[in-house]
Write a protein that holds these residues in place. Structure first.
Motif, PDB file in Angstrom:
ATOM      1  N   ASP A 151       0.809  -1.217   0.000  1.00 18.81           N
ATOM      2  CA  ASP A 151       0.000   0.000   0.000  1.00 18.81           C
ATOM      3  C   ASP A 151       0.847   1.275   0.000  1.00 18.81           C
ATOM      4  O   ASP A 151       0.324   2.363   0.266  1.00 18.81           O
ATOM      5  N   GLU A 152       2.162   1.172  -0.303  1.00 19.75           N
ATOM      6  CA  GLU A 152       2.997   2.359  -0.370  1.00 19.75           C
ATOM      7  C   GLU A 152       3.794   2.347  -1.671  1.00 19.75           C
ATOM      8  O   GLU A 152       4.064   1.294  -2.246  1.00 19.75           O
ATOM      9  N   SER A 153       4.147   3.516  -2.136  1.00 19.32           N
ATOM     10  CA  SER A 153       4.983   3.598  -3.327  1.00 19.32           C
ATOM     11  C   SER A 153       6.384   3.130  -2.988  1.00 19.32           C
ATOM     12  O   SER A 153       6.795   3.130  -1.822  1.00 19.32           O
ATOM     13  N   VAL A 154       7.128   2.733  -4.014  1.00 20.85           N
ATOM     14  CA  VAL A 154       8.512   2.316  -3.789  1.00 20.85           C
ATOM     15  C   VAL A 154       9.314   3.464  -3.188  1.00 20.85           C
ATOM     16  O   VAL A 154      10.090   3.280  -2.245  1.00 20.85           O
ATOM     17  N   SER A 155       9.123   4.670  -3.694  1.00 21.09           N
ATOM     18  CA  SER A 155       9.846   5.823  -3.179  1.00 21.09           C
ATOM     19  C   SER A 155       9.570   6.029  -1.692  1.00 21.09           C
ATOM     20  O   SER A 155      10.491   6.183  -0.886  1.00 21.09           O
ATOM     21  N   THR A 195      11.222   6.750 -10.194  1.00 22.70           N
ATOM     22  CA  THR A 195       9.992   6.097 -10.630  1.00 22.70           C
ATOM     23  C   THR A 195       9.495   5.178  -9.533  1.00 22.70           C
ATOM     24  O   THR A 195      10.185   4.955  -8.531  1.00 22.70           O
ATOM     25  N   ASN A 196       8.289   4.633  -9.724  1.00 28.13           N
ATOM     26  CA  ASN A 196       7.713   3.737  -8.738  1.00 28.13           C
ATOM     27  C   ASN A 196       7.263   2.459  -9.425  1.00 28.13           C
ATOM     28  O   ASN A 196       7.402   2.295 -10.631  1.00 28.13           O
ATOM     29  N   GLY A 197       6.688   1.541  -8.660  1.00 25.63           N
ATOM     30  CA  GLY A 197       6.278   0.271  -9.227  1.00 25.63           C
ATOM     31  C   GLY A 197       7.456  -0.675  -9.380  1.00 25.63           C
ATOM     32  O   GLY A 197       8.592  -0.388  -8.957  1.00 25.63           O
ATOM     33  N   TYR A 198       7.205  -1.817 -10.001  1.00 30.59           N
ATOM     34  CA  TYR A 198       8.234  -2.838 -10.113  1.00 30.59           C
ATOM     35  C   TYR A 198       9.439  -2.352 -10.913  1.00 30.59           C
ATOM     36  O   TYR A 198      10.563  -2.788 -10.679  1.00 30.59           O
ATOM     37  N   LEU A 231      13.448  -7.234   1.441  1.00 35.63           N
ATOM     38  CA  LEU A 231      12.737  -6.015   1.055  1.00 35.63           C
ATOM     39  C   LEU A 231      11.512  -6.334   0.207  1.00 35.63           C
ATOM     40  O   LEU A 231      10.500  -5.626   0.263  1.00 35.63           O
ATOM     41  N   LEU A 232      11.568  -7.419  -0.564  1.00 38.56           N
ATOM     42  CA  LEU A 232      10.486  -7.777  -1.487  1.00 38.56           C
ATOM     43  C   LEU A 232       9.617  -8.911  -0.952  1.00 38.56           C
ATOM     44  O   LEU A 232       8.860  -9.516  -1.708  1.00 38.56           O
ATOM     45  N   ARG A 233       9.677  -9.188   0.331  1.00 40.33           N
ATOM     46  CA  ARG A 233       8.981 -10.347   0.883  1.00 40.33           C
ATOM     47  C   ARG A 233       7.470 -10.314   0.665  1.00 40.33           C
ATOM     48  O   ARG A 233       6.821 -11.347   0.543  1.00 40.33           O
ATOM     49  N   ARG A 234       6.878  -9.115   0.581  1.00 38.63           N
ATOM     50  CA  ARG A 234       5.430  -9.039   0.473  1.00 38.63           C
ATOM     51  C   ARG A 234       4.893  -9.388  -0.919  1.00 38.63           C
ATOM     52  O   ARG A 234       3.686  -9.470  -1.111  1.00 38.63           O
ATOM     53  N   VAL A 235       5.790  -9.598  -1.902  1.00 41.29           N
ATOM     54  CA  VAL A 235       5.273  -9.983  -3.216  1.00 41.29           C
ATOM     55  C   VAL A 235       4.620 -11.363  -3.148  1.00 41.29           C
ATOM     56  O   VAL A 235       3.712 -11.665  -3.932  1.00 41.29           O
ATOM     57  N   TRP A 236       5.099 -12.221  -2.229  1.00 45.19           N
ATOM     58  CA  TRP A 236       4.447 -13.513  -1.956  1.00 45.19           C
ATOM     59  C   TRP A 236       5.119 -14.048  -0.701  1.00 45.19           C
ATOM     60  O   TRP A 236       6.202 -14.619  -0.754  1.00 45.19           O
ATOM     61  N   VAL A 237       4.472 -13.858   0.431  1.00 49.88           N
ATOM     62  CA  VAL A 237       5.135 -14.010   1.720  1.00 49.88           C
ATOM     63  C   VAL A 237       5.713 -15.410   1.925  1.00 49.88           C
ATOM     64  O   VAL A 237       6.875 -15.570   2.313  1.00 49.88           O
ATOM     65  N   GLY A 238       4.942 -16.441   1.668  1.00 52.58           N
ATOM     66  CA  GLY A 238       5.401 -17.802   1.932  1.00 52.58           C
ATOM     67  C   GLY A 238       6.644 -18.187   1.153  1.00 52.58           C
ATOM     68  O   GLY A 238       7.680 -18.540   1.747  1.00 52.58           O
ATOM     69  N   PRO A 239       6.601 -18.139  -0.175  1.00 55.19           N
ATOM     70  CA  PRO A 239       7.793 -18.489  -0.953  1.00 55.19           C
ATOM     71  C   PRO A 239       8.995 -17.598  -0.670  1.00 55.19           C
ATOM     72  O   PRO A 239      10.132 -18.070  -0.649  1.00 55.19           O
ATOM     73  N   TYR A 269       4.797 -12.030  -9.400  1.00 61.16           N
ATOM     74  CA  TYR A 269       4.349 -11.987  -8.002  1.00 61.16           C
ATOM     75  C   TYR A 269       3.969 -10.560  -7.612  1.00 61.16           C
ATOM     76  O   TYR A 269       2.958 -10.327  -6.933  1.00 61.16           O
ATOM     77  N   TRP A 270       4.795  -9.617  -8.010  1.00 64.08           N
ATOM     78  CA  TRP A 270       4.547  -8.209  -7.685  1.00 64.08           C
ATOM     79  C   TRP A 270       3.204  -7.763  -8.238  1.00 64.08           C
ATOM     80  O   TRP A 270       2.397  -7.144  -7.529  1.00 64.08           O
ATOM     81  N   THR A 271       2.952  -8.072  -9.495  1.00 64.93           N
ATOM     82  CA  THR A 271       1.699  -7.669 -10.122  1.00 64.93           C
ATOM     83  C   THR A 271       0.506  -8.293  -9.416  1.00 64.93           C
ATOM     84  O   THR A 271      -0.493  -7.618  -9.127  1.00 64.93           O
ATOM     85  N   ALA A 272       0.607  -9.584  -9.113  1.00 59.37           N
ATOM     86  CA  ALA A 272      -0.493 -10.269  -8.433  1.00 59.37           C
ATOM     87  C   ALA A 272      -0.791  -9.640  -7.077  1.00 59.37           C
ATOM     88  O   ALA A 272      -1.956  -9.470  -6.694  1.00 59.37           O
ATOM     89  N   THR A 273       0.255  -9.283  -6.359  1.00 59.38           N
ATOM     90  CA  THR A 273       0.084  -8.733  -5.014  1.00 59.38           C
ATOM     91  C   THR A 273      -0.364  -7.281  -5.028  1.00 59.38           C
ATOM     92  O   THR A 273      -1.270  -6.890  -4.293  1.00 59.38           O
ATOM     93  N   HIS A 274       0.254  -6.470  -5.888  1.00 59.78           N
ATOM     94  CA  HIS A 274      -0.011  -5.035  -5.873  1.00 59.78           C
ATOM     95  C   HIS A 274      -1.246  -4.637  -6.672  1.00 59.78           C
ATOM     96  O   HIS A 274      -1.867  -3.617  -6.374  1.00 59.78           O
ATOM     97  N   GLU A 275      -1.615  -5.420  -7.665  1.00 57.25           N
ATOM     98  CA  GLU A 275      -2.717  -5.004  -8.531  1.00 57.25           C
ATOM     99  C   GLU A 275      -3.992  -5.823  -8.344  1.00 57.25           C
ATOM    100  O   GLU A 275      -5.082  -5.326  -8.643  1.00 57.25           O
ATOM    101  N   TYR A 276      -3.860  -7.051  -7.858  1.00 54.33           N
ATOM    102  CA  TYR A 276      -5.038  -7.898  -7.811  1.00 54.33           C
ATOM    103  C   TYR A 276      -5.486  -8.245  -6.399  1.00 54.33           C
ATOM    104  O   TYR A 276      -6.584  -7.936  -5.980  1.00 54.33           O
ATOM    105  N   ALA A 277      -4.616  -8.915  -5.661  1.00 51.47           N
ATOM    106  CA  ALA A 277      -5.015  -9.380  -4.329  1.00 51.47           C
ATOM    107  C   ALA A 277      -3.867  -9.194  -3.358  1.00 51.47           C
ATOM    108  O   ALA A 277      -3.073 -10.116  -3.161  1.00 51.47           O
ATOM    109  N   PRO A 278      -3.747  -8.028  -2.742  1.00 49.70           N
ATOM    110  CA  PRO A 278      -2.653  -7.800  -1.796  1.00 49.70           C
ATOM    111  C   PRO A 278      -2.600  -8.878  -0.737  1.00 49.70           C
ATOM    112  O   PRO A 278      -3.637  -9.271  -0.165  1.00 49.70           O
ATOM    113  N   ASP A 279      -1.393  -9.387  -0.502  1.00 48.57           N
ATOM    114  CA  ASP A 279      -1.177 -10.454   0.471  1.00 48.57           C
ATOM    115  C   ASP A 279      -1.351  -9.902   1.871  1.00 48.57           C
ATOM    116  O   ASP A 279      -0.701  -8.927   2.235  1.00 48.57           O
ATOM    117  N   PRO A 280      -2.207 -10.492   2.697  1.00 49.11           N
ATOM    118  CA  PRO A 280      -2.408  -9.975   4.062  1.00 49.11           C
ATOM    119  C   PRO A 280      -1.165 -10.147   4.909  1.00 49.11           C
ATOM    120  O   PRO A 280      -0.380 -11.030   4.682  1.00 49.11           O
TER     121      PRO A 280
END
Length: 302
Positions: free
Chosen positions: A8-12, A155-158, A204-212, A291-302
């Motif tokens: 829920d935050e920009s990369v910057s 810039t922001n995003g992936y 730093l990128l753990r939230r793109v898919w927490v388990g893996p 993973y980034w797209t799935a998490t940030h655009e579709y279903a953010p990982d809780p």
């Protein structure tokens, strides 16, 4: 401050939050007077975490070189003292147990070696005025903190992280190949540094898919520990010869034991490294991008 970019935050915003938090924590370590040598260790770790965060967005951070050099130089002010204390830790955690397992030296000799290492560290800390050096590092951190809010992340995003991720992973992968082609200290030392950067980036990128990503970070931690132990033993051997520490016969015994232990660690690290760095850099970056797209655009990982 969690060392993780949030969906829920920009990369910057995330990088600035993380860098500010780590810099402030480094200042706290010095101010809390947690023990000089413990402070040295923790402050150096905070500087490495800041450098890794900046490295992740390196292609889109025009001031990367200046920021990286600032925190690198701050950590270097206390690196000799940290290395001297690390030699004692290496002796306690690796050298002495290996010698005792081999029944190679008596307890009095080992106790005398440790006393030599402690005296060496304390003498160096006094010569370099550890308190004054920590005060200077604190000034460095305060100066760096003042620039954080203005870091010009373009810039922001992936796109903001993909280039830095690819570079750090590619370097770690290449350094692994070089280390096993020529297994000397320098090659494994360089690989160790690159493993750590990739490990920080995975954190730093753990939230793109927490388990893996948690699993990957765990494997990277194991590999980092294995190669770190190898490096510590190699540095211990170099140090005792360069400074003529201990009796010649004792150094000869330690050389034999250290060589054997380093070979074991080389063998342990190989399968871990081959698995972790199996993908081509483009493949890893593309996979984490999905993973980034799935998490940030579709279903953010809780």
């Amino acid at each position: 401050m969690e060392y993780t970019l949030q969906p829920d935050e920009s990369v910057s915003a995330g990088i600035k939050r993380i860098v500010a938090g780590k810099v402030e924590r480094g200042i706290d370590h010095i101010d809390d007077e947690m023990g000089d040598h413990e402070s040295v260790h923790e402050v150096r770790k905070r500087c490495k975490e800041v450098r890794a965060a900046c490295r992740l967005v390196r292609p889109v951070l025009p001031t990367y070189s200046e920021e990286n050099a600032h925190y690198r130089d701050a950590a270097r002010r206390i690196s000799d003292i940290r290395d001297a204390h690390a030699a004692i830790e290496t002796f306690d955690d690796h050298v002495r147990p290996a010698v005792e397992d081999a029944d190679a030296l008596d307890a009095d000799t080992l106790d005398g070696m440790r006393e030599t290492l402690v005296a060496r560290r304390d003498e160096l800390a006094a010569e370099q005025d550890l308190d004054a050096r920590l005060a200077t590092v604190r000034d460095d951190l305060v100066e760096g903190r003042q620039r954080v809010d203005d870091l010009p992340i373009a810039t922001n995003g992936y796109d903001a992280v993909a280039g830095g991720l690819q570079k750090s992973y590619k370097r770690a992968r290449n350094r692994m190949v070089e280390a096993y082609e020529d297994p000397g200290f320098g090659r494994f030392h360089e690989w160790r540094k690159r493993i750590k950067y990739h490990r920080y980036h995975s954190r730093l990128l753990r939230r793109v898919w927490v388990g893996p990503m948690k699993t990957r970070r765990g494997e990277l931690k194991e590999l980092s520990d294995v190669i770190g132990d190898e490096n510590d033993l190699a540095e211990f051997g170099i140090m005792m010869h360069d400074e003529d520490l201990f009796a010649p016969a004792t150094r000869e015994t330690l050389d034999r034991i250290i060589r054997g232990r380093r070979s074991e660690l080389h063998r342990r690290g190989r399968p871990l490294g081959e698995r972790l760095f199996a993908e081509q850099p483009d493949q890893l970056v593309d996979r984490l991008g999905v993973y980034w797209t799935a998490t940030h655009e579709y279903a953010p990982d809780p």
